[in-house]
Write a protein that holds these residues in place. Structure first.
Motif, PDB file in Angstrom:
ATOM      1  N   GLY A   1      -0.825   7.943  -2.108  1.00  0.00           N
ATOM      2  CA  GLY A   1       0.644   8.741  -2.112  1.00  0.00           C
ATOM      3  C   GLY A   1       0.281   9.841  -1.067  1.00  0.00           C
ATOM      4  O   GLY A   1      -0.997  10.556  -1.308  1.00  0.00           O
ATOM      5  N   HIS A   2       0.913  10.091  -0.252  1.00  0.00           N
ATOM      6  CA  HIS A   2       0.778  11.268   1.002  1.00  0.00           C
ATOM      7  C   HIS A   2       2.115  11.589   1.564  1.00  0.00           C
ATOM      8  O   HIS A   2       2.949  10.557   1.496  1.00  0.00           O
ATOM      9  N   MET A   3       1.972  12.446   2.420  1.00  0.00           N
ATOM     10  CA  MET A   3       3.428  12.906   3.170  1.00  0.00           C
ATOM     11  C   MET A   3       2.708  12.977   4.588  1.00  0.00           C
ATOM     12  O   MET A   3       1.699  13.634   4.699  1.00  0.00           O
ATOM     13  N   ASP A   4       3.586  12.508   5.585  1.00  0.00           N
ATOM     14  CA  ASP A   4       2.862  12.688   6.863  1.00  0.00           C
ATOM     15  C   ASP A   4       3.576  13.711   7.434  1.00  0.00           C
ATOM     16  O   ASP A   4       4.845  13.948   7.727  1.00  0.00           O
ATOM     17  N   ASP A   5       2.759  14.702   7.614  1.00  0.00           N
ATOM     18  CA  ASP A   5       3.192  16.064   8.175  1.00  0.00           C
ATOM     19  C   ASP A   5       2.757  16.677   9.473  1.00  0.00           C
ATOM     20  O   ASP A   5       2.676  17.793   9.652  1.00  0.00           O
TER      21      ASP A   5
ATOM     22  N   TYR B   1       6.922  11.929  -0.113  1.00  0.00           N
ATOM     23  CA  TYR B   1       5.764  11.232  -0.645  1.00  0.00           C
ATOM     24  C   TYR B   1       5.828   9.867  -0.634  1.00  0.00           C
ATOM     25  O   TYR B   1       6.851   9.304  -0.856  1.00  0.00           O
ATOM     26  N   HIS B   2       5.022   9.099  -0.126  1.00  0.00           N
ATOM     27  CA  HIS B   2       4.842   7.453  -0.056  1.00  0.00           C
ATOM     28  C   HIS B   2       3.570   6.926  -0.112  1.00  0.00           C
ATOM     29  O   HIS B   2       2.534   7.789   0.325  1.00  0.00           O
ATOM     30  N   GLY B   3       3.367   5.511  -0.448  1.00  0.00           N
ATOM     31  CA  GLY B   3       2.220   5.282  -0.444  1.00  0.00           C
ATOM     32  C   GLY B   3       2.242   3.770  -0.746  1.00  0.00           C
ATOM     33  O   GLY B   3       3.348   2.942  -1.252  1.00  0.00           O
TER      34      GLY B   3
ATOM     35  N   ILE C   1       4.734   3.994  13.957  1.00  0.00           N
ATOM     36  CA  ILE C   1       5.026   4.750  15.302  1.00  0.00           C
ATOM     37  C   ILE C   1       5.569   5.817  15.022  1.00  0.00           C
ATOM     38  O   ILE C   1       6.580   6.085  14.197  1.00  0.00           O
ATOM     39  N   ARG C   2       5.082   6.920  15.540  1.00  0.00           N
ATOM     40  CA  ARG C   2       5.542   8.673  15.434  1.00  0.00           C
ATOM     41  C   ARG C   2       5.927   8.983  16.757  1.00  0.00           C
ATOM     42  O   ARG C   2       5.415   8.667  17.712  1.00  0.00           O
ATOM     43  N   ASP C   3       6.862   9.935  16.395  1.00  0.00           N
ATOM     44  CA  ASP C   3       7.158  10.812  17.871  1.00  0.00           C
ATOM     45  C   ASP C   3       6.442  12.000  17.290  1.00  0.00           C
ATOM     46  O   ASP C   3       6.745  12.871  16.332  1.00  0.00           O
TER      47      ASP C   3
HETATM   48 FE   LIG Z   1       2.647   7.412   5.803  1.00  0.00          FE
END
Ligand SMILES: [Fe+2]
Ligand SMILES: O=C(O)CCC(=O)C(=O)O
Length: 336
Positions: A232-236, A288-290, A332-334
């Motif tokens: 579990g994590h948060m992309d920040d 959070y997601h994982g 994919i991220r901006d």
């Molecule tokens: Fe993620």
């Protein structure tokens, strides 16, 4: 790319859910002809999935989702209690699924893309996928035929390309992410995101009714074998968390947990299937997601691969055989 909370040991609702879905192996015993009990075979303990949303079936769990839009065979759903999150079913055509499986193992992980091998082995020479097909091994920074027979259990075994492919866990495309300092590195050699990938993820991002601005700049390719998990994590690490993440699933199905802004609220569990994508936008971007579980496609009928990824659909069996026991996620991220 994310905060992997040191709190994975703290008891939280998120952690409890991860434990509920993780692979548990149990030893299977059989009684041989002379009446002796024999063990040694481990099988997956059945997992209760009655609370897991599955967008490929319509049942009582479906009341927690709502169809937002349809375009051809692509259906976009929202989920109760998770504003800004969208499940895009059939986001990729059959052909696109094969294209991106092929690209993930034979292009996206190739130098100068950064991979999980960088720290331990340095950059691998190019041509990992072909080296697997030719059963080569890593020797002095190049792929070579083994000079002598390598037996099972020999230390050198881990340098075989086939072994390294199993250990491939991530590759970054576009600006590489430096996991230690937790920033995207601006000025180092990189594998550019191809126009095709930009176009594909833009198309998927448009499925969200908010029509967020989305400029595909950096990507992470995750490779999972059955039993692998993503905590579990948060992309920040991205500058502007108002921009969504578009995340594509290929190959074996997985349980995805979509939580909230902290780990104390129970996450929603759902199955991510090949060719589907999710959009983490709006509030869900900071949640959070994982991935606590990846299922091998032969574990049960409900986890079979779609026909477009089975052996008969490929002109090269090697891809079918890899993907029948692997899951690939391209997110994919901006980052601006
Ligand atoms: Fe993620
Ligand atoms: O594999 C997935 O579906 C999720 C990947 C993810 O959350 C990430 O790469 O940050």
């Amino acid at each position: 790319m994310y905060v992997d909370g040191a709190s994975t040991t703290r008891r939280t609702a998120f952690r409890d859910a991860e434990k509920r879905y993780q692979l548990k192996l149990v030893e299977q015993f059989r009684v041989s002809a002379n009446g002796k009990r024999r063990g040694g075979r481990f099988v997956a303990e059945p997992t209760d999935l009655s609370d897991v949303l599955d967008f490929s079936v319509d049942d009582e769990r479906s009341s927690r989702r709502s169809l937002v839009s349809t375009s051809g065979t692509t259906e976009t759903y929202a989920i109760d209690g998770h504003p800004g999150f969208y499940y895009v079913k059939n986001a990729l055509s059959a052909e696109e699924q094969r294209t991106w499986v092929r690209a993930a193992v034979s292009e996206l992980c190739e130098p100068p893309a950064r991979t999980n091998f960088a720290k331990e082995l340095g950059e691998l020479p190019s041509g990992l996928w072909n080296a697997v097909q030719e059963d080569l091994m890593l020797f002095d920074g190049a792929w070579a035929r083994p000079g002598r027979e390598v037996k099972r259990g020999d230390a050198e075994e881990r340098f075989f390309a086939r072994h390294l492919l199993k250990k491939l866990r991530w590759a970054t495309v576009g600006a590489p992410f430096e996991w230690t300092s937790r920033v995207y590195e601006p000025d180092v050699p990189r594998r550019a995101i191809s126009d095709d990938l930009v176009e594909l993820t833009r198309r998927i991002a448009r499925a969200a009714p908010e029509k967020w601005t989305f400029d595909a700049q950096a990507g992470l390719v995750n490779y999972y074998q059955p039993g692998d998990t993503l905590n579990g994590h948060m992309d920040d690490a991205e500058n502007n968390l108002d921009r969504p993440i578009v995340s594509i699933s290929l190959g074996c199905p997985a349980v995805f947990l979509l939580g909230h802004e902290n780990r104390d609220k129970s996450p929603t569990a759902m199955i991510l299937r090949s060719g589907d994508a999710v959009i983490l936008g709006g509030e869900s971007r900071k949640c959070y997601h994982g991935v606590p579980r990846v299922f091998a496609s032969d574990e049960s009928l409900e986890f079979e691969l779609p026909t477009c990824l089975r052996a008969e659909a490929w002109d090269d069996d090697a891809y079918a055989s890899y993907i029948s026991r692997a899951r690939i996620n391209i997110s994919i991220r901006d980052i601006d």
